[in-house]
Scaffold this motif. Structure first.
Motif, PDB file in Angstrom:
ATOM      1  N   ASP A 183     -13.151  63.998  89.890  1.00  0.00           N
ATOM      2  CA  ASP A 183     -13.827  64.673  90.992  1.00  0.00           C
ATOM      3  C   ASP A 183     -13.765  66.187  90.819  1.00  0.00           C
ATOM      4  O   ASP A 183     -12.733  66.811  91.059  1.00  0.00           O
ATOM      5  CB  ASP A 183     -13.179  64.267  92.315  1.00  0.00           C
ATOM      6  N   VAL A 184     -14.878  66.763  90.402  1.00  0.00           N
ATOM      7  CA  VAL A 184     -14.961  68.216  90.222  1.00  0.00           C
ATOM      8  C   VAL A 184     -15.938  68.817  91.227  1.00  0.00           C
ATOM      9  O   VAL A 184     -16.504  69.884  90.995  1.00  0.00           O
ATOM     10  CB  VAL A 184     -15.355  68.586  88.775  1.00  0.00           C
ATOM     11  N   PRO A 189      -3.453  65.161  86.991  1.00  0.00           N
ATOM     12  CA  PRO A 189      -3.408  63.984  86.112  1.00  0.00           C
ATOM     13  C   PRO A 189      -3.212  62.685  86.880  1.00  0.00           C
ATOM     14  O   PRO A 189      -3.432  61.607  86.343  1.00  0.00           O
ATOM     15  CB  PRO A 189      -2.202  64.272  85.209  1.00  0.00           C
ATOM     16  N   ARG A 190      -2.830  62.778  88.136  1.00  0.00           N
ATOM     17  CA  ARG A 190      -2.580  61.572  88.941  1.00  0.00           C
ATOM     18  C   ARG A 190      -3.812  61.161  89.729  1.00  0.00           C
ATOM     19  O   ARG A 190      -4.209  59.997  89.714  1.00  0.00           O
ATOM     20  CB  ARG A 190      -1.417  61.816  89.899  1.00  0.00           C
ATOM     21  N   THR A 191      -4.450  62.126  90.405  1.00  0.00           N
ATOM     22  CA  THR A 191      -5.575  61.792  91.281  1.00  0.00           C
ATOM     23  C   THR A 191      -6.935  62.009  90.634  1.00  0.00           C
ATOM     24  O   THR A 191      -7.931  61.471  91.109  1.00  0.00           O
ATOM     25  CB  THR A 191      -5.520  62.633  92.559  1.00  0.00           C
ATOM     26  N   ASP A 216       1.316  74.055  84.824  1.00  0.00           N
ATOM     27  CA  ASP A 216       1.907  73.436  83.639  1.00  0.00           C
ATOM     28  C   ASP A 216       1.849  71.920  83.692  1.00  0.00           C
ATOM     29  O   ASP A 216       2.012  71.249  82.668  1.00  0.00           O
ATOM     30  CB  ASP A 216       3.362  73.885  83.474  1.00  0.00           C
ATOM     31  N   LYS A 217       1.638  71.373  84.885  1.00  0.00           N
ATOM     32  CA  LYS A 217       1.565  69.919  85.043  1.00  0.00           C
ATOM     33  C   LYS A 217       0.129  69.425  85.228  1.00  0.00           C
ATOM     34  O   LYS A 217      -0.101  68.219  85.367  1.00  0.00           O
ATOM     35  CB  LYS A 217       2.397  69.485  86.253  1.00  0.00           C
ATOM     36  N   LEU A 218      -0.828  70.358  85.226  1.00  0.00           N
ATOM     37  CA  LEU A 218      -2.229  70.019  85.456  1.00  0.00           C
ATOM     38  C   LEU A 218      -3.033  70.130  84.170  1.00  0.00           C
ATOM     39  O   LEU A 218      -2.634  70.829  83.229  1.00  0.00           O
ATOM     40  CB  LEU A 218      -2.828  70.955  86.512  1.00  0.00           C
ATOM     41  N   PHE A 219      -4.168  69.458  84.141  1.00  0.00           N
ATOM     42  CA  PHE A 219      -5.085  69.591  83.011  1.00  0.00           C
ATOM     43  C   PHE A 219      -6.031  70.756  83.258  1.00  0.00           C
ATOM     44  O   PHE A 219      -6.515  70.955  84.374  1.00  0.00           O
ATOM     45  CB  PHE A 219      -5.906  68.317  82.824  1.00  0.00           C
ATOM     46  N   ALA A 220      -6.282  71.526  82.208  1.00  0.00           N
ATOM     47  CA  ALA A 220      -7.276  72.597  82.298  1.00  0.00           C
ATOM     48  C   ALA A 220      -8.662  71.982  82.426  1.00  0.00           C
ATOM     49  O   ALA A 220      -8.964  70.944  81.827  1.00  0.00           O
ATOM     50  CB  ALA A 220      -7.201  73.475  81.058  1.00  0.00           C
ATOM     51  N   PHE A 266      -7.584  60.079  81.229  1.00  0.00           N
ATOM     52  CA  PHE A 266      -8.090  59.151  82.237  1.00  0.00           C
ATOM     53  C   PHE A 266      -8.679  57.882  81.613  1.00  0.00           C
ATOM     54  O   PHE A 266      -8.653  56.818  82.239  1.00  0.00           O
ATOM     55  CB  PHE A 266      -9.079  59.857  83.151  1.00  0.00           C
ATOM     56  N   LEU A 267      -9.191  57.981  80.395  1.00  0.00           N
ATOM     57  CA  LEU A 267      -9.599  56.768  79.692  1.00  0.00           C
ATOM     58  C   LEU A 267      -8.385  55.867  79.441  1.00  0.00           C
ATOM     59  O   LEU A 267      -8.451  54.648  79.615  1.00  0.00           O
ATOM     60  CB  LEU A 267     -10.269  57.120  78.356  1.00  0.00           C
TER      61      LEU A 267
END
Length: 240
Positions: free
Chosen positions: A147-148, A165-167, A181-185, A212-213
């Motif tokens: 969701d962007v 990375p979780r939601t 640091d815990k998120l995806f760019a 996510f795949l």
């Protein structure tokens, strides 16, 4: 029951002594399987190869039967794909991705994008961007979209830079700063606002889609990631 359509061959397997079951992707009928009698003969050797486009006629007594295919050549790419390791790996990965789709469920945008990439002689960066967007769409059409559309915390639609990375939901730079640091760019090619160089952006895009795949598709189905994927990505980035 009968229908006709153009399709892309995405897989084959032997059936009995002389027949072949081919797996195709079409705009109208989605991922569809059918039996080709005599498919192991010399007549069909060059035709029934993944990556080739064929004209299909499918016939069956009932709609839920496997059915029979008759096939004619439309565009035979397999031989030219063998001449380029990168194009062959790209074709193999696209076919593996499309085989994840539900059978007989139309996905015309994915089909069109896959055909375009098969026939595109663009540079590595252009192909990498197209492939990353394809994986993003694949996740969305399988029901696991990233969701962007707006920030998960503030609701803002602009300035999205990270993804949880979780939601799978995006956040702005300010909202995600303490946790970056815990998120995806989230690079621009996937709808983000994060400024990055071409190689860094492509690497970030495939880290995001790959996570996510794995989370939603490969791991639950007990599948390994396609073996050619990482080598293809590394090759596309190295070519920049």
């Amino acid at each position: 029951m009968e229908w006709q359509a153009e399709g892309l061959i995405i897989g084959t397997r032997r059936h009995g002594e002389n027949a072949v079951i081919i797996e195709t992707m079409t705009a109208e009928h989605g991922r569809h399987l059918g039996l080709v009698k005599g498919g192991r003969s010399r007549k069909y050797a060059a035709l029934l190869q993944p990556g080739n486009s064929v004209q299909l006629v499918w016939r069956a007594r009932l709609a839920d039967h496997l059915g029979m295919f008759t096939v004619e050549a439309v565009k035979l790419r397999a031989a030219s794909l063998m001449e380029s390791r990168q194009r062959l790996a790209l074709s193999q990965l696209l076919c593996e991705h499309m085989r994840l789709l539900p059978e007989r469920d139309p996905h015309p945008r994915l089909y069109a994008e896959a055909l375009a990439m098969h026939d595109n002689d663009a540079d590595g960066e252009t192909l990498a961007r197209a492939l990353a967007k394809f994986e993003m769409r694949l996740l969305n059409e399988l029901g696991f979209g990233i969701d962007v559309s707006a920030c998960a915390i503030t609701g803002e639609e602009e300035g999205l830079c990270y993804v949880s990375p979780r939601t799978g939901r995006a956040v702005t730079k300010e909202a995600g700063e303490d946790y970056k640091d815990k998120l995806f760019a989230l690079p621009e090619m996937l709808g983000g606002s994060l400024k990055m160089g071409p190689a860094e952006a492509i690497d970030a895009a495939f880290r995001l889609t790959g996570h996510f795949l794995h989370l939603h598709i490969w791991s639950p189905r007990q599948l390994s990631p396609p073996s050619m994927r990482q080598a293809l990505i590394e090759g596309l980035v190295k070519a920049l």
